[in-house]
Design an enzyme around this catalytic site. Sequence first.
Site, PDB file in Angstrom:
ATOM      1  N   GLU A   1       9.582   2.435  10.880  1.00  0.00           N
ATOM      2  CA  GLU A   1      10.644   3.312  10.643  1.00  0.00           C
ATOM      3  C   GLU A   1       9.986   4.825  10.444  1.00  0.00           C
ATOM      4  OE1 GLU A   1      13.947   3.125  10.322  1.00  0.00           O
ATOM      5  OE2 GLU A   1      13.814   1.070  10.257  1.00  0.00           O
TER       6      GLU A   1
ATOM      7  N   CYS B   1      13.777  11.707   5.913  1.00  0.00           N
ATOM      8  CA  CYS B   1      13.541  11.476   7.403  1.00  0.00           C
ATOM      9  C   CYS B   1      15.157  11.776   8.058  1.00  0.00           C
ATOM     10  CB  CYS B   1      13.220   9.921   7.636  1.00  0.00           C
ATOM     11  SG  CYS B   1      14.310   8.743   6.361  1.00  0.00           S
TER      12      CYS B   1
ATOM     13  N   LYS C   1       0.784  -1.092   0.063  1.00  0.00           N
ATOM     14  CA  LYS C   1      -0.215  -0.025  -0.108  1.00  0.00           C
ATOM     15  C   LYS C   1       1.012   1.131   0.056  1.00  0.00           C
ATOM     16  CE  LYS C   1      -2.153   3.491   2.481  1.00  0.00           C
ATOM     17  NZ  LYS C   1      -1.690   4.382   1.414  1.00  0.00           N
TER      18      LYS C   1
ATOM     19  N   GLU D   1       9.619  17.540  14.450  1.00  0.00           N
ATOM     20  CA  GLU D   1       9.806  17.234  13.213  1.00  0.00           C
ATOM     21  C   GLU D   1       9.065  18.120  12.346  1.00  0.00           C
ATOM     22  OE1 GLU D   1       8.699  13.524  11.263  1.00  0.00           O
ATOM     23  OE2 GLU D   1      10.786  13.476  10.589  1.00  0.00           O
TER      24      GLU D   1
END
Length: 519
Positions: free
Chosen positions: A273, A307, A198, A408
């Site tokens: 992750e 990331c 997905k 973040e």
Amino acid sequence: MTQTVQPGARDDQTVRSGSDSAGEPLTYGNFIGGEWQASVTGRSFASHNPADTRDVIAHFQSSGPADVAAAVRAAGDAYPLWRATPAPKRGEVLYRFAALLAERKEGLARAMTREMGKVLPEARGDVQEGIDIAYLMAGEGRRLFGDTTSSELPNKWAMSVREPIGVAGIITPWNFPIAIPCWKMMPALVAGNTVVFKPASDTPHCAALLVELLHEAGFPAGTVNLVTGSGEEVGSAILESPDVPVISFTGSGENGRQIAEIAARRLKRLSLELGGKNGIVVMEDADLGLTAEGIIWSAFGTTGQRCTACSRVIVHEKVADALLERLESAAGALRLGPGLDPETDVGPLINAGALDKVERYVEIGRDEAHLVVGGRRPDGWPELDHGHFFPPTIFDRVEPMGRLGQEEIFGPMLSIIRVPGYEEAVTALNQTRYGLSSSIYTRDTNLAFRAMRDFETGIVYVNAGTIGAETHLPFGGTKGTGNGHREAGHAALDTFTEWKAIYVDYSGGLQRAQIDNRD
Ligand code: NAP
């Protein structure tokens, strides 16, 4: 050739092959059991170019739980045969896929830039990561090593082997739309699992192109299945399926935590992750020219949407002004624009939500710190009006524990934190809930080695920025960046395999471990 279905088409309607030569956006189906199929929901959604949202790339299925169930069934049906295929033979399919990916690299990179926005050289790098991991994992088909060891009993043999787990649910973000799915699917497949994939709803076209290549490379029908649609509907259905025993997810911390709860309830293997708040420490003896180059690349490459992007520079106060001068001038000179334009340094953000988020953090930054450069959407630049553009932005004198120093942002924003020495730098670097990537610039070998030991991240660089991981080393983070698993390298196989210990007794008699060989 691309197989497509008409928007909203159902199984009983036309399923056609097509190309976009007429300029009309195609509609892609789900890829289930080796065939492109319309969703049972009858709904579809469009993917847009983030550099110019008037550009509709294609339409995709807004799938639901019934589509996921069909994909899981197809993957389950394909599993026994794929599992029984010798691993070196499975590896050969990966080799063919790697070669195809290399052959189609340019076309895929261009499609990626159009759909995701990153500049073309970086899109080529993204595809290259896919090629690299495919070759690496193809080789694992002839390794997949376990241990052989002597038994504690005579005339007895002991060994351990890796075994596949079953159907793997692969849920991926948009920022590396070829690399990350390959990082997950290549180890899953070479180990003998089958896959339900997905992709992020911002990059379904890249996913469809990737799956076409996997099919062309010769993965048997049902081995790889693609279901497009939202995280809430498609992602959740994969997570909840009792027939998907292993999940590999890359995405935000918030979603990761929810996913961990669902997976834990069902005792699934789960690799997460998640986010990062990566820092570069700059010591007073650093080569400031090299340092500034590394920071600019790490902070503003991929528009800060990696990331591993550097979002904090923790700099010795003695060289802070000199470094900042270089950063301000280099960041101010970066050219915003569409990623396919060779003059562009920084492409658009992925979507309107990401742009809003960056703007919100600029407002927070105005309260908490000192704006050095950027901070406003470009105006008077009509060619950027239809894209999600925001310029490289730097804030100085950021508080390490403030919002800019902790949260973040995932955009082209960099925070400068000034410290009086190494110890304070380590404290500031480690004082976050994340632990993905970090770096130190210094000419002092002793400090470099201390940093390798002291920095609490899964990846540490010395005299290089925070981005640029290579696929043969383990990739992943500590603390809130994940749950202890690693992608890439040999470590990736641990997510997708179970260890089986095997004992063969050829003594011809009963031997009781821990008993017969003891006094
Ligand atoms: P995201 O919003 O968490 O989405 C990631 C994927 O999860 C997408 O496919 C999304 O589908 C799906 N999803 C969303 N909600 C879900 C749910 N409740 N159940 C199951 N699936 C769900 O993350 P993103 O915005 O795409 O990516 C950016 C984030 O990823 C950043 O935090 C970044 O740091 C992180 N990231 C981490 C790494 C790493 O290796 N550590 C690498 C790259 C990115 P939809 O697209 O349909 O919403």
